[in-house]
Design a protein around this motif. Structure first.
Motif, PDB file in Angstrom:
ATOM      1  N   HIS A 118      16.113 -32.156  11.041  1.00 10.34           N
ATOM      2  CA  HIS A 118      16.695 -31.072  11.840  1.00 10.34           C
ATOM      3  C   HIS A 118      16.330 -29.692  11.306  1.00 10.34           C
ATOM      4  O   HIS A 118      17.144 -28.789  11.267  1.00 10.34           O
ATOM      5  CB  HIS A 118      18.221 -31.219  11.916  1.00 10.34           C
ATOM      6  CG  HIS A 118      18.626 -32.565  12.417  1.00 10.34           C
ATOM      7  ND1 HIS A 118      18.475 -32.937  13.722  1.00 10.34           N
ATOM      8  CD2 HIS A 118      19.137 -33.639  11.784  1.00 10.34           C
ATOM      9  CE1 HIS A 118      18.875 -34.180  13.871  1.00 10.34           C
ATOM     10  NE2 HIS A 118      19.284 -34.633  12.716  1.00 10.34           N
ATOM     11  N   ASP A 119      15.091 -29.558  10.845  1.00  7.74           N
ATOM     12  CA  ASP A 119      14.600 -28.266  10.403  1.00  7.74           C
ATOM     13  C   ASP A 119      13.882 -27.611  11.588  1.00  7.74           C
ATOM     14  O   ASP A 119      12.843 -28.084  12.038  1.00  7.74           O
ATOM     15  CB  ASP A 119      13.624 -28.469   9.240  1.00  7.74           C
ATOM     16  CG  ASP A 119      13.099 -27.143   8.723  1.00  7.74           C
ATOM     17  OD1 ASP A 119      13.264 -26.129   9.425  1.00  7.74           O
ATOM     18  OD2 ASP A 119      12.532 -27.139   7.616  1.00  7.74           O
ATOM     19  N   GLU A 120      14.483 -26.561  12.167  1.00  9.64           N
ATOM     20  CA  GLU A 120      13.920 -25.957  13.378  1.00  9.64           C
ATOM     21  C   GLU A 120      13.065 -24.734  13.064  1.00  9.64           C
ATOM     22  O   GLU A 120      12.469 -24.147  13.946  1.00  9.64           O
ATOM     23  CB  GLU A 120      15.041 -25.532  14.332  1.00  9.64           C
ATOM     24  CG  GLU A 120      16.012 -26.630  14.712  1.00  9.64           C
ATOM     25  CD  GLU A 120      15.367 -27.737  15.514  1.00  9.64           C
ATOM     26  OE1 GLU A 120      14.337 -27.474  16.152  1.00  9.64           O
ATOM     27  OE2 GLU A 120      15.884 -28.867  15.495  1.00  9.64           O
ATOM     28  N   THR A 121      13.045 -24.289  11.796  1.00  8.83           N
ATOM     29  CA  THR A 121      12.400 -23.009  11.506  1.00  8.83           C
ATOM     30  C   THR A 121      11.031 -23.157  10.844  1.00  8.83           C
ATOM     31  O   THR A 121      10.174 -22.316  11.011  1.00  8.83           O
ATOM     32  CB  THR A 121      13.299 -22.164  10.583  1.00  8.83           C
ATOM     33  OG1 THR A 121      13.668 -22.968   9.470  1.00  8.83           O
ATOM     34  CG2 THR A 121      14.546 -21.707  11.310  1.00  8.83           C
ATOM     35  N   GLY A 126      12.387 -28.887   1.997  1.00  7.44           N
ATOM     36  CA  GLY A 126      13.450 -29.852   2.270  1.00  7.44           C
ATOM     37  C   GLY A 126      12.983 -31.288   2.081  1.00  7.44           C
ATOM     38  O   GLY A 126      12.023 -31.579   1.355  1.00  7.44           O
ATOM     39  N   ASP A 127      13.648 -32.195   2.800  1.00  2.82           N
ATOM     40  CA  ASP A 127      13.334 -33.615   2.676  1.00  2.82           C
ATOM     41  C   ASP A 127      12.325 -34.063   3.725  1.00  2.82           C
ATOM     42  O   ASP A 127      12.092 -35.259   3.891  1.00  2.82           O
ATOM     43  CB  ASP A 127      14.616 -34.434   2.828  1.00  2.82           C
ATOM     44  CG  ASP A 127      15.645 -34.017   1.805  1.00  2.82           C
ATOM     45  OD1 ASP A 127      15.211 -33.619   0.708  1.00  2.82           O
ATOM     46  OD2 ASP A 127      16.845 -34.059   2.128  1.00  2.82           O
ATOM     47  N   ALA A 128      11.768 -33.090   4.484  1.00  3.28           N
ATOM     48  CA  ALA A 128      10.918 -33.473   5.608  1.00  3.28           C
ATOM     49  C   ALA A 128       9.747 -34.324   5.140  1.00  3.28           C
ATOM     50  O   ALA A 128       9.326 -35.245   5.847  1.00  3.28           O
ATOM     51  CB  ALA A 128      10.405 -32.223   6.322  1.00  3.28           C
ATOM     52  N   ALA A 129       9.234 -34.045   3.922  1.00  2.41           N
ATOM     53  CA  ALA A 129       8.043 -34.755   3.457  1.00  2.41           C
ATOM     54  C   ALA A 129       8.260 -36.263   3.477  1.00  2.41           C
ATOM     55  O   ALA A 129       7.337 -37.035   3.755  1.00  2.41           O
ATOM     56  CB  ALA A 129       7.682 -34.285   2.053  1.00  2.41           C
ATOM     57  N   GLN A 156       2.297 -25.692  11.111  1.00  2.00           N
ATOM     58  CA  GLN A 156       0.862 -25.398  11.050  1.00  2.00           C
ATOM     59  C   GLN A 156       0.498 -24.537   9.832  1.00  2.00           C
ATOM     60  O   GLN A 156      -0.658 -24.171   9.675  1.00  2.00           O
ATOM     61  CB  GLN A 156       0.423 -24.677  12.337  1.00  2.00           C
ATOM     62  CG  GLN A 156       0.595 -25.546  13.559  1.00  2.00           C
ATOM     63  CD  GLN A 156       0.177 -24.894  14.848  1.00  2.00           C
ATOM     64  OE1 GLN A 156       0.541 -25.367  15.894  1.00  2.00           O
ATOM     65  NE2 GLN A 156      -0.599 -23.819  14.778  1.00  2.00           N
ATOM     66  N   ASP A 157       1.481 -24.195   9.017  1.00  2.00           N
ATOM     67  CA  ASP A 157       1.230 -23.278   7.915  1.00  2.00           C
ATOM     68  C   ASP A 157       0.735 -24.043   6.692  1.00  2.00           C
ATOM     69  O   ASP A 157       1.430 -24.910   6.160  1.00  2.00           O
ATOM     70  CB  ASP A 157       2.528 -22.521   7.585  1.00  2.00           C
ATOM     71  CG  ASP A 157       2.240 -21.323   6.709  1.00  2.00           C
ATOM     72  OD1 ASP A 157       1.276 -21.384   5.917  1.00  2.00           O
ATOM     73  OD2 ASP A 157       2.985 -20.331   6.822  1.00  2.00           O
TER      74      ASP A 157
END
Lengths: 701, 494
Positions: free
Chosen positions: A394-397, A503-506, A401-402
């Motif tokens: 739920h990371d919207e920011t 965050g934990d997205a990785a 592409q960076d």
């Protein structure tokens, strides 16, 4: 009778028709909204099943199937063409007269020849792969049918562009791909930024189209035809090196520069990255943007007798190549790096076709279609995976592409990682990958042309052609170095080192599904093997110069004119050239490997440099701002103050709008007065009118 | 005179398509009065009418193929007539299809209007064939009497009745002029045959003949709604049921223009100054006034009425050229105009009137949001009527060929061409207004959604859109046919 009559070449009309039918069918599905409505009624299903959602099956079958079928047709036509003798000449199929107006006759006609079919194979082949990739990439997009209908529309127009038998038919495709590109750049139109990018691409391209149109008018006014075969026959009527043919070629090149993003019209292409990534791969890397190169090669007979125009192409191509490569060094958006890389590579192709090395330019066009499509799709896979990762936490920011927020993806996406390295080595020019052969051929051709060819003896703005070509060679070498640097930098930041994903997205990043990996693998194989299409005599690993021989009937005459007098390169020289090119590529990779340390990446919110070269670079040399200040702002000012307030409102409106407006309102008022609804009034008016008619006629008698 | 004239068998064969239509109308009349009108019977009526039109089309094709094109006598058998028949039959067919959906919703019986439309079509086809002023008169009257009744077919609606009465009174009034003109011409030349009138007038017309021609022109001008003989048009189109108005605007106009072209090219010498002068003024006035009057209209049926007046002006420009190329341009134009106009009226029929019986432009506000298909189709029709390239399809070429004919005529109609172009620019204000209202105005909150478009109406709209757009990209075959037909029917020099 043409030897192709009665063969599969007669089916060439099917090529554009199939994607067109796909466009109509998917467009209808999308407009009907039933698919969308039913999908949005079960959003959870959409999330879990993606494009395997039953409502999408039909869309897939139509969207992908039509392009795959077109690829099949292209192979059949190509096979028939390969079986025909060398001297057969273009096979033109006329389907009717489009514009019979006075002396101008423009036919709906397609031309099957060696150049058009090479392009058709690329468009349908790479196109089919990218369509398949899109099935995975766009799976959870509610605009799914609309996406495929636009993509099919693009393929339809692109095939019209490459198959058209006259400049007029090409122009239809030319404008059509512009439209499809506009629609797809702004595909997510609910964000103003994307819609603006679409508009920017469309408007900048209009500048080029203006050139294309003027070139067509000049051709028509002086040769009386727009048909390729007739133009080729009647070229001798034009004075070689004269102002007319130079003007025609320069205007044609203006059109080509717009479509193929050359200086200074390249500014739309980086913004065009706002579209979905497969679109960037297909339209803004592999096919549409190479349309300009195709146009110049198609007009080889004209450019051959206009050395000044050819040298202009070389100069613009070389400047674009190095300029874009320099900007690409400092971009942080993974797609922007690839976009500037595309601009730079297109510049190299233009140097090749400008110097008369048409085959080298087209060869690079083909291999570039393979490895750049692979790079874009690989980047797409990365973006897709990161996007899902962010979505899962739920990371919207965070920006998927960076490059600053990547790193360490090697372990998470090993297949994509390996394939992208292959493509990187190919674009850098490491043997024996496809890019090595095509880039080396461009470099060698330009070097050879510089030494005493007809082109080298011409002058460009007082500068001898040999100097122009020699400088171009040097610039291309530097560009090759920079290419290796920025591509290695991209790979190093994206895949190597520790993960910088916030965050934990990785933890949620994973290799993409097979429907996306499959096309990557195929493109990877092509990237490895593509060089065999046109092996140099120096490295006879198989049949030598296949593409050269194949394209000789189309571009051979023009190439021979421009190359006349150039001495053949000695064996030693050739070996030295190859050595230099390879050394440059390896040096670039090494430099980037050392300089771009994944542990020294600035934070995304770190302030940009405010002075020096870094400042210039991070602002892309202020080209957009310069164009805004020098062209757009004065135009707006003049049009607002002088043209609009002064001439339009002050003069034209008063004379032609408010005046006649008042007049017509007056007449209208009289009309409503007469229109009383009373029969008596009507009879009275009619009686008066009858008297008037009779009076007029009897008086005139 | 050669043998075929007196030969009843020849005349019967030459009249075969007209006889089929009239005969079919009679049979349909019997079927219609046989019992109360149910949904099944309406279906039967439409089927019967379609069969009649199909049979008439076949008869036209058969007659056209078997009879010599150059036969002399009161009935033309040339390609120009057959082309006109096709346009008339097409207009009739599309009208009947829309009417079939419109009748039950408007609660009027379908049987009578269907029969009347077919009877009118019979009169129109006779008019298209007439090479004799008596037949011209007969054709006009057959067509007109049926039309008067059609205008009032919605008996319970006072506006419809008013339209019928006005149409009848003014029509009868103008018929008087037409007949008086014929009588004067007969008096001056001793014949009603167009070709022989032409020969008699070649030496220079007498005062009586000039007056006759003038009154004849007045009669035609009334029927095609040329300014200043147009006053009836907005009232009648507004009051008459929507599909009927579409029929008036297209088929009636097509048939009358066909006859006017024939009269002009056969009976009137190109150098006859009084006639040319009068046609010139009618064309100019009609173009200017028709378009200017339409600007202020927000009642869509009245707006389309003024639009039909304006188009009569454009067509009169082609009449003024006095050439076969002009005749070809007229036939092309009539087809384009008929498709766009019937399509537009079909859309209006689908949208339906407000409770007060008036079709105000407000009814179309935000149509794009609720009925995107209808809005798109209406936009195509408006652009076609405007003559916009590509999106307006065939409409652009219709105007283009009229302009071409006008400028390439032996006496180029430069002034009329300029007026035509300027008038077209003016017409953009009201055609584009409709498009703007549909696409750019929000749907009013209290507006009820239009009822689903019935099948036949939808078919008519779709067909019209497709034909308009397809020929708009590729008009060549149609133009070629129209030019060949006009050139063979009106050989230069006569």
């Amino acid at each position: 009778m043409h030897p192709l009559t009665g063969t599969a070449a007669d089916l060439v009309w099917l090529l554009p028709l199939l994607p067109f039918l796909g466009f109509v069918a998917n467009g209808w599905l999308s407009l009907r909204g039933a698919v969308r409505a039913r999908v949005t009624a079960h959003p959870t299903r959409l999330e879990t099943e993606g494009s395997r959602h039953p409502q999408f099956t039909l869309v897939n079958v139509i969207g992908v199937g039509s392009v795959v079928a077109a690829f099949g047709v292209a192979i059949a036509v190509f096979a028939a063409l390969a079986g025909a003798p060398d001297a057969a000449g273009p096979y033109v199929q006329t389907y009717g007269s489009w514009l019979p107006s006075g002396d101008l006759r423009v036919d709906w006609a397609f031309q099957v020849d060696r150049l058009s079919m090479v392009m058709a194979l690329i468009v349908t082949g790479v196109g089919a792969l990218i369509h398949v990739f899109s099935v995975g990439y766009m799976a959870d997009d509610p605009g799914y049918p609309r996406y495929f209908s636009y993509l099919n529309l693009f393929v339809f127009f692109m095939l019209t562009l490459v198959l058209g038998a006259s400049y007029a038919v090409i122009f239809v495709g030319w404008e059509g791909v512009g439209l499809a590109s506009y629609l797809l750049i702004g595909f997510w139109f609910s964000e103003t930024r994307n819609a603006d990018a679409g508009k920017k691409a469309f408007i900048v391209n209009r500048v080029g189209d203006f050139g294309f149109l003027i070139a067509m008018f000049l051709l028509w006014a002086n040769l009386g035809t727009l048909d390729f075969r007739e133009v080729a026959q009647r070229v001798p009527e034009l004075a070689a090196g004269g102002g007319l043919v130079t003007a025609i070629c320069l205007f044609l090149f203006l059109g080509a520069a717009g479509k193929s993003a050359q200086m200074p019209l390249y500014i739309w292409l980086p913004d065009a990255m706002a579209g979905p990534t497969p679109v960037s791969a297909l339209i803004h890397a592999a096919t549409m943007v190479t349309g300009g190169v195709y146009l110049v090669a198609r007009s080889a007979d004209l450019f051959a007798i206009a050395p000044v125009a050819s040298l202009t192409v070389v100069v613009v191509g070389a400047v674009t190549a190095i300029f874009a490569a320099v900007i690409g060094l400092k971009q942080w958006d993974i797609k922007k790096v690839l976009a500037y890389s595309t601009v730079s590579q297109l510049g190299m192709m233009f140097v090749a076709v400008g110097s008369g090395a048409y085959v080298a330019g087209l060869f690079h066009l083909v291999t570039h279609a393979f490895f750049k499509a692979l790079l874009f799709l690989g980047a797409g896979a990365v973006i897709h995976a990161l996007h899902h990762g962010y979505h899962a936490v739920h990371d919207e920011t965070s920006d998927a592409q960076d490059l600053r927020l990547m790193g360490g993806l090697r372990r998470r996406m090993p297949v994509t990682f390996a394939l992208m390295w292959i493509a990187t080595l190919a674009i850098a020019g490491v043997p024996p990958l496809a890019g090595f052969f095509s880039k080396d051929e461009i470099l060698a051709s330009v070097f050879r042309q510089a030494g005493g060819s007809a082109l080298a003896q011409a002058t460009w703005l007082g500068i001898p052609g040999s100097v122009v070509l020699g400088t171009a060679y040097a610039i291309l070498l530097v560009t090759a170095l920079l290419t290796a640097v920025y591509m290695t930098r991209l790979m190093r930041y994206a895949f190597h080192g520790p993960s910088r994903v916030p965050g934990d997205a990785a933890a949620h990043v994973a290799e993409s599904p097979w429907v996306m990996r499959g096309p990557l693998v195929v493109l990877g194989a092509l990237t490895v093997a593509g060089g065999w299409l046109n092996l140099p005599a120096l490295l006879p690993l198989g049949p030598v110069g296949t593409l050269e021989h194949w394209l000789a009937p189309v571009t051979g005459r023009g190439a021979a004119v421009l190359a006349a007098g150039a001495p053949a390169l000695g064996h030693g020289t050739e070996q030295a050239l190859v050595g230099v090119a390879v050394a440059v590529a390896l040096a670039g990779i090494a430099i980037a490997w050392v300089v771009c340390r994944p542990d020294a990446v600035p934070a995304p919110d770190a302030p940009a440099p405010t002075s020096g070269f870094g400042w210039l670079l991070s602002n892309k040399f202020f080209v957009d701002e310069a164009i805004e200040a020098l062209i757009v702002a004065p135009l707006v000012k003049v049009s607002r103050l002088v043209l609009w307030r002064g001439i339009d409102l002050g003069v034209l409106d008063a004379l032609f709008v408010r005046g006649p407006g008042a007049l017509t309102r007056g007449i209208g008022w009289a009309g409503t007065r007469l229109q009383s609804g009373l029969v008596g009034t009507y009879v009275w008016v009619i009686a008066i009118a009858v008297l008037a008619v009779l009076g007029l006629m009897l008086l005139m008698k | 005179m050669t043998a075929p004239v007196a030969d009843p068998a020849f005349l019967t064969r030459a009249l075969l398509p007209d006889l089929v239509v009239s005969g079919g109308a009679m049979l349909l009349l019997l079927y219609g009065v046989w019992g109360p009108e149910t949904e099944g019977r309406r279906r039967g009526l439409l089927l019967g009418a379609l069969v009649t039109i199909a049979a008439a089309t076949c008869a036209t094709a058969f007659t056209a193929a078997t009879l010599p094109r150059t036969g002399v006598g009161p009935l033309a058998t040339d390609a120009f007539r057959w082309m006109a028949d096709v346009v008339i039959l097409l207009g009739t067919l599309l009208t009947l299809m829309v009417m079939r959906d419109h009748a039950p919703r408007a609660r009027w019986a379908l049987a009578e209007p269907a029969v009347l439309v077919l009877l009118a079509a019979g009169g129109m086809m006779l008019l298209a064939a007439a090479r004799d002023l008596i037949l011209v008169f007969l054709g006009i009257e057959l067509m007109s009497v049926a039309s008067y009744v059609l205008a009032g077919i919605d008996r319970r609606n006072p506006r419809s009745a008013e339209a019928a009465l006005k149409y009848f009174l003014l029509g009868a009034f103008s018929t008087g002029f037409l007949l008086y003109g014929i009588a004067l011409l007969y008096g001056a030349t001793g014949t009603t045959d167009l070709a022989r009138i032409g020969q008699a007038l070649a030496a220079g017309p007498s005062v009586m003949a000039t007056a006759g021609l003038g009154l004849l022109l007045v009669g035609f001008a009334f029927k095609v709604a040329a300014v200043p003989f147009h006053l009836w048009t907005p009232d009648v189109y507004d009051g008459a049921p929507t599909p009927v108005s579409g029929f008036f605007a297209t088929a009636v106009k097509a048939a009358t223009f066909t006859a006017l072209v024939r009269v002009t090219l056969v009976a009137v010498s190109p150098t006859l100054v009084p006639w040319n002068e009068a046609v010139w003024w009618l064309a100019a006035l009609t173009m200017i006034a028709g378009n200017a009057f339409a600007i202020r209209q927000r009642n869509l049926k009245r707006m389309l009425a003024y639009s039909s007046i304006a188009h009569a002006g454009f067509l009169l420009v082609a009449v003024a050229t006095h050439t076969p190329a002009g005749a070809a341009a007229i036939q092309f134009y009539l087809l384009a105009y008929a498709l766009a106009t019937i399509g537009a009226f079909a859309v209006l029929s689908a949208v339906g009137e407000a409770a007060d019986g008036i079709l105000h432009a407000r009814r179309l506000e935000g149509l794009w949001q609720v009925r995107p298909g209808l809005a798109m189709a209406m936009a195509v029709f408006m652009l076609a009527l405007l003559g916009f390239p590509l999106a307006g399809g065939i409409g652009f070429f219709a105007k283009w060929y009229v302009l071409q004919a006008a400028l390439q005529a032996p006496v180029p109609q430069t002034a009329l061409s300029i007026i035509l172009v300027v008038a077209t620019v003016v017409s953009a204000t009201f055609y584009l207004y409709v498009v703007m209202v549909m696409f750019m105005r929000p749907r009013p909150a209290d507006a009820e959604a239009p009822a689903p478009t019935p099948a036949m109406t939808r078919l008519v709209i779709a067909t019209a859109v497709v034909v308009i757009l397809v020929f708009g990209v590729y008009p060549t075959p149609l133009v070629r046919v129209a030019r060949a037909s006009a050139a063979s029917s009106f050989p230069a020099g006569r």
